[in-house]
Write a protein that holds these residues in place. Sequence first.
Motif, PDB file in Angstrom:
ATOM      1  N   TYR B 447       0.822  -1.222   0.000  1.00 41.32           N
ATOM      2  CA  TYR B 447       0.000   0.000   0.000  1.00 41.32           C
ATOM      3  C   TYR B 447       0.857   1.273   0.000  1.00 41.32           C
ATOM      4  CZ  TYR B 447      -3.812  -3.170   0.836  1.00 41.32           C
ATOM      5  OH  TYR B 447      -4.706  -4.170   0.697  1.00 41.32           O
ATOM      6  N   ALA B 448       2.134   1.111  -0.350  1.00 45.31           N
ATOM      7  CA  ALA B 448       3.002   2.297  -0.331  1.00 45.31           C
ATOM      8  C   ALA B 448       2.740   3.185  -1.552  1.00 45.31           C
ATOM      9  CB  ALA B 448       4.462   1.841  -0.339  1.00 45.31           C
ATOM     10  N   PRO B 449       2.615   4.501  -1.364  1.00 51.07           N
ATOM     11  CA  PRO B 449       2.496   5.385  -2.528  1.00 51.07           C
ATOM     12  C   PRO B 449       3.849   5.529  -3.214  1.00 51.07           C
ATOM     13  CG  PRO B 449       2.479   6.651  -0.493  1.00 51.07           C
ATOM     14  CD  PRO B 449       2.534   5.208  -0.098  1.00 51.07           C
ATOM     15  N   LEU B 450       3.839   5.924  -4.440  1.00 48.51           N
ATOM     16  CA  LEU B 450       5.076   6.055  -5.222  1.00 48.51           C
ATOM     17  C   LEU B 450       6.058   7.038  -4.588  1.00 48.51           C
ATOM     18  CD1 LEU B 450       6.182   4.780  -7.779  1.00 48.51           C
ATOM     19  CD2 LEU B 450       5.394   6.796  -9.034  1.00 48.51           C
ATOM     20  N   SER B 451       5.457   7.968  -3.835  1.00 47.48           N
ATOM     21  CA  SER B 451       6.335   8.987  -3.237  1.00 47.48           C
ATOM     22  C   SER B 451       7.219   8.397  -2.161  1.00 47.48           C
ATOM     23  CB  SER B 451       5.478  10.117  -2.637  1.00 47.48           C
ATOM     24  OG  SER B 451       4.589   9.550  -1.689  1.00 47.48           O
ATOM     25  N   ASP B 452       6.828   7.205  -1.614  1.00 44.61           N
ATOM     26  CA  ASP B 452       7.666   6.595  -0.580  1.00 44.61           C
ATOM     27  C   ASP B 452       8.906   5.939  -1.164  1.00 44.61           C
ATOM     28  OD1 ASP B 452       5.997   7.413   1.319  1.00 44.61           O
ATOM     29  OD2 ASP B 452       5.337   5.413   2.003  1.00 44.61           O
ATOM     30  N   VAL B 453       8.887   5.705  -2.481  1.00 47.84           N
ATOM     31  CA  VAL B 453      10.025   5.013  -3.088  1.00 47.84           C
ATOM     32  C   VAL B 453      11.114   6.039  -3.360  1.00 47.84           C
ATOM     33  CG1 VAL B 453      10.744   3.520  -4.998  1.00 47.84           C
ATOM     34  CG2 VAL B 453       8.378   3.463  -4.156  1.00 47.84           C
ATOM     35  N   PRO B 454      12.363   5.693  -2.980  1.00 48.52           N
ATOM     36  CA  PRO B 454      13.451   6.644  -3.245  1.00 48.52           C
ATOM     37  C   PRO B 454      13.556   6.870  -4.754  1.00 48.52           C
ATOM     38  CG  PRO B 454      14.175   4.902  -1.760  1.00 48.52           C
ATOM     39  CD  PRO B 454      12.791   4.541  -2.222  1.00 48.52           C
ATOM     40  N   PRO B 455      13.798   8.121  -5.166  1.00 46.13           N
ATOM     41  CA  PRO B 455      13.740   8.442  -6.597  1.00 46.13           C
ATOM     42  C   PRO B 455      14.671   7.582  -7.432  1.00 46.13           C
ATOM     43  CG  PRO B 455      14.088  10.411  -5.250  1.00 46.13           C
ATOM     44  CD  PRO B 455      14.150   9.253  -4.324  1.00 46.13           C
ATOM     45  N   GLU B 456      15.894   7.231  -6.863  1.00 46.76           N
ATOM     46  CA  GLU B 456      16.834   6.464  -7.696  1.00 46.76           C
ATOM     47  C   GLU B 456      16.379   5.032  -7.897  1.00 46.76           C
ATOM     48  OE1 GLU B 456      17.462   7.702  -4.743  1.00 46.76           O
ATOM     49  OE2 GLU B 456      18.473   6.265  -3.435  1.00 46.76           O
ATOM     50  N   LYS B 457      15.384   4.574  -7.104  1.00 49.14           N
ATOM     51  CA  LYS B 457      14.926   3.193  -7.242  1.00 49.14           C
ATOM     52  C   LYS B 457      13.659   3.079  -8.102  1.00 49.14           C
ATOM     53  CE  LYS B 457      17.636   1.291  -3.852  1.00 49.14           C
ATOM     54  NZ  LYS B 457      18.036   0.069  -3.243  1.00 49.14           N
ATOM     55  N   VAL B 458      13.048   4.228  -8.425  1.00 47.95           N
ATOM     56  CA  VAL B 458      11.764   4.177  -9.146  1.00 47.95           C
ATOM     57  C   VAL B 458      11.933   3.441 -10.463  1.00 47.95           C
ATOM     58  CG1 VAL B 458      10.018   5.595 -10.306  1.00 47.95           C
ATOM     59  CG2 VAL B 458      10.887   6.245  -8.047  1.00 47.95           C
ATOM     60  N   ASN B 459      13.119   3.621 -11.092  1.00 50.95           N
ATOM     61  CA  ASN B 459      13.343   2.967 -12.371  1.00 50.95           C
ATOM     62  C   ASN B 459      13.317   1.461 -12.274  1.00 50.95           C
ATOM     63  OD1 ASN B 459      13.577   5.409 -13.578  1.00 50.95           O
ATOM     64  ND2 ASN B 459      15.827   5.489 -13.407  1.00 50.95           N
ATOM     65  N   GLN B 460      13.645   0.926 -11.103  1.00 55.55           N
ATOM     66  CA  GLN B 460      13.662  -0.527 -10.963  1.00 55.55           C
ATOM     67  C   GLN B 460      12.270  -1.119 -10.888  1.00 55.55           C
ATOM     68  OE1 GLN B 460      16.169  -1.491  -7.614  1.00 55.55           O
ATOM     69  NE2 GLN B 460      17.828  -0.194  -8.362  1.00 55.55           N
ATOM     70  N   LEU B 461      11.261  -0.300 -10.567  1.00 57.42           N
ATOM     71  CA  LEU B 461       9.907  -0.837 -10.470  1.00 57.42           C
ATOM     72  C   LEU B 461       9.440  -1.196 -11.872  1.00 57.42           C
ATOM     73  CD1 LEU B 461       8.440   1.728  -7.932  1.00 57.42           C
ATOM     74  CD2 LEU B 461       9.276  -0.574  -7.458  1.00 57.42           C
ATOM     75  N   THR B 462       8.838  -2.375 -11.998  1.00 53.58           N
ATOM     76  CA  THR B 462       8.475  -2.844 -13.326  1.00 53.58           C
ATOM     77  C   THR B 462       7.001  -2.641 -13.634  1.00 53.58           C
ATOM     78  OG1 THR B 462       8.138  -5.049 -12.427  1.00 53.58           O
ATOM     79  CG2 THR B 462      10.286  -4.561 -13.416  1.00 53.58           C
ATOM     80  N   ASP B 463       6.139  -2.774 -12.590  1.00 54.33           N
ATOM     81  CA  ASP B 463       4.692  -2.766 -12.887  1.00 54.33           C
ATOM     82  C   ASP B 463       4.036  -1.442 -12.515  1.00 54.33           C
ATOM     83  OD1 ASP B 463       5.148  -3.101 -10.243  1.00 54.33           O
ATOM     84  OD2 ASP B 463       3.616  -4.657  -9.939  1.00 54.33           O
ATOM     85  N   VAL B 464       4.845  -0.345 -12.440  1.00 57.29           N
ATOM     86  CA  VAL B 464       4.248   0.956 -12.121  1.00 57.29           C
ATOM     87  C   VAL B 464       3.693   1.571 -13.427  1.00 57.29           C
ATOM     88  CG1 VAL B 464       4.731   3.254 -11.233  1.00 57.29           C
ATOM     89  CG2 VAL B 464       5.878   1.251 -10.255  1.00 57.29           C
ATOM     90  N   ALA B 465       2.496   2.003 -13.297  1.00 56.67           N
ATOM     91  CA  ALA B 465       1.904   2.630 -14.496  1.00 56.67           C
ATOM     92  C   ALA B 465       2.686   3.893 -14.842  1.00 56.67           C
ATOM     93  CB  ALA B 465       0.443   2.962 -14.214  1.00 56.67           C
ATOM     94  N   PRO B 466       3.033   4.098 -16.048  1.00 52.66           N
ATOM     95  CA  PRO B 466       3.830   5.279 -16.425  1.00 52.66           C
ATOM     96  C   PRO B 466       3.056   6.584 -16.198  1.00 52.66           C
ATOM     97  CG  PRO B 466       3.163   4.014 -18.371  1.00 52.66           C
ATOM     98  CD  PRO B 466       2.686   3.249 -17.183  1.00 52.66           C
TER      99      PRO B 466
END
Lengths: 478, 466
Positions: B447-466
């Motif tokens: 249930y974590a929002p995207l804002s909780d993910v460190p910016p440098e790791k966002v690219n590693q997420l695969t199933d995030v809607a663009p």
Amino acid sequence: MAAISPTMLDVVDIDNTIETPGRRSELVTRNSSYAEITDSVCYAAESPHPPLAWYVAFAISTSLTMMLGLMVTYLLFTGIGVWGNNSPVFWAWDIVNFVFWVGIGHAGTLISAILFLFRQNWRTSINRAAEAMTIFAVVCAGMFPTIHVGRIWVIYYLIPYGPNQHAIWPQFRSPLLWDVFAVSTYATVSLLFWYMGMIPDLATFRDRATTRWKYNLYGLLSLGWTGSARHWHRYERAYLLLAALATPLVLSVHTVVSFDFATSQIPGWHTTIFPPYFVAGAIFGGFGMVVTLLVPARALFGLEHLITLRHMENMNKVILATGTIVGYAYAMEFFIAWYGGNPYEQFAFTNRMFGPYAWAYWTMIACNVISPQVFWFKKCRTSPLVMWIVSIFVNIGMWFERFVIVVISLSRDYLPSSWGYYSPTWVDILTLIGSFGLFTTLFLLFCRFLPIVAMAEVKGVVHQHNHAVGHHEHDAAH
Amino acid sequence: MTSTPHDEASPGTGEAAVRGVAPAADPKQPVAYVLAEYSTPEALVKAARQVYQQGYTKFDAHSPFPIHGIDDAMGIKFTRLPWFTFVAGGLGIITATLLIYYTNKEWYPYLISGKPLFSIPSAAPVMFELMVLFAAITTLLGMLALNRLPLFTHPLFQSTRFQRVTNDKFFLSIDARDPKYKSEKTIQLLTGLGAEYVETCHKEASAPLPWAFRTAVFLGLLLAMVPVSMVAWKRSTYSREPRIRVIFDMVSQPKKKTQTTSTLWQDGRAMRPWVEGTIAKGELKADDAFYRGLKPGGLNAVAATTVSMTNLVANQDGAAAAATPGAPATPPDPLDKLPWIENFPLEVTPELMKRGQERYNIYCATCHGLGGVGNGLVTIRAIELAEGTWVPPVTFHSEGLRKQPIGRMFHSISNGVRKMPGYGDQIPERDRWAILLYVRALQKSKYAPLSDVPPEKVNQLTDVAP
């Protein structure tokens, strides 16, 4: 009926060991009449002064008994630590001595019960002394497990007693508890057997009493025996029944003692041959002790015509036979260790022969297997000196047999990291010597105050014997 | 008392010669027995047979040893004694069996290596020994009882000649109470049967035991009762005094009790104050939060429910059923009311999180799945087998579990929940907390929002809607 002193008799043994085909040899020599038998047996108790040798032996043995008392007191006040028992040899001289003394007792019951059932009339001259020896040996034996528990004042925990405030009960599945029942039953039944056999002879003592004290004391002990035929009828039946009960009992006691070892898992103990092997060894050692005691006793109290050379020879034959059985058992233990293919068992037996206790093992073999072989020769079987020396060797050998089993197996079992070498302390040694003192003291008192030979029984078999051999005109009358 | 040696008594004088120790027979007393003496057993048997054939019943033969054949001559019937022995032996076996059965199986069952509490082979030695013991004692006592022994006096003992019955002479006695007894005739009969000597024995003037002897026995018995009574008294009454101890066992040892003084320390106290950095014996698990997940005083709340912590688990089956849709409403879970802690009772570190992940993958993931949605390998396999007994693990991402207090979840790991067994014995407390930390992280990840993910790791997420 004047008491005969041995000095009045020629003390040369009459040789009744010669076998004449078609003729039974005499059970007692010197053509003893009934009165003569009574007189010579009562002499030991009636003579105002026993022989000097009795006093000397009594002085020595009472001193040793007092030493035993001191050792036991020291042990109880200080703890079992005064003995050499320690890891890994937790069972040491206390159990060795216990098994040794219990074994000594067996000869007495064997002579009185088994030979009675087999109608071996020659037993009558020696059974009383042998039974007495049994009682005293069991006294010595019972002492060792009792003091080795350390807290002797709670020894009653061993028996299932009524007002049990602890709500705990002895564990009947433990062989050590079987022992409690076996040894205490054995002691009780041996005592009953011994006492019952003595009742008619105590009546003889009563009827020959010269003082009021003796009359009252022996009168009380003989329970008012009148020699009534109706009493004899039941008495003989009771004696037969007791013999029939004591026969399996004597075999069971040492069997149960051997279970203490055989139900464990120590290499060298976990062996099915133990029950027969222990029983044979016990009879062997017990007969050794009977010979050790009777050779001096018959000479000291002038009983050579009642306890004849033939009796001694017969006992030596039993010693030879059982000694050879024991030798067979030693060999069979080795064979099974090899044949069974258990490396621990194989090591245990190699270790017995060549390990640090090899001296004890070879002492045992020399005393138990080799020394009785001289009894193949009749000259040795009938020589009091030779049989006395051999019988002492047998006693030493049987003590070492128990030492070999208990100590050597425990000192080196499965784990080399927990091996050890047991040495006794001075308390161990003096306690063992003291137990011999206690045994000898009791036996000397017995010789002085109770009938050494079963007079009534000897008279009975002498009568039967004369009946069978001499009185042909009587047979014809029937 | 003067002593008269037996060999001085003159045999054959016909008087009831007095042995130094026996009271004189009183001729004024009536005749009790007629006594005849023989020299050989054969003569005795012959005479006994004659007397028996004459019809006498109260007569007896006396001999120094048992004479074989005399039973038949006297018409002695075979004794009942063997039956006594037989019955006693049976009783011995029964006693032993019951003794072992009740002490070992009923009263104090003590299991060793899975051996049966009662089995015949292990009981056999004791059964055998008691059989022999009972039978032997009964044989001796039965023999004495049937023979009416012990006997402390007998009219025959007054005869000096009778002293040789235990030595070398043979006697026949006829009781005067015998119906066929006739004074002269009986004596004549015995004389005619080749007796060497016939005499009469008279009833004894009653000779009571000496006064001093009786008094001594009485006093002795009385004194013997004293220690027994004292013990019985002490055992049945209460006392403020300390008990008498003959032997000082470990029960009484030199030690200081609470609230007493001691000279060993300067402050004179026997009780020592708490030493810093130590835990007193028995107080190791005093920390409720760490060991039970409860707020301070939580144990009192548990006690108030009158159900123990482990028993509460059983109730959860009902609670679970209530959670399934359509099931009838069940009583509320009593665990809900307990004061569970909401925060971790230990310091949260990255190392603890790592440890939790590792332990979770070892212990929990097999059923709960690596992501905590309840799709572990065991679960998948169980559903394939469709055995019907499997309760699928719940997902950690449900609303209820995400909001459940951390202490309550700790309790579930420790003591189990529904079909899940308690893991308290396998996983130490610290590891349980580590696992919970990781579970909390898993819950948060869904249930974590995207804002909780460190910016440098966002690219590693695969199933995030663009």
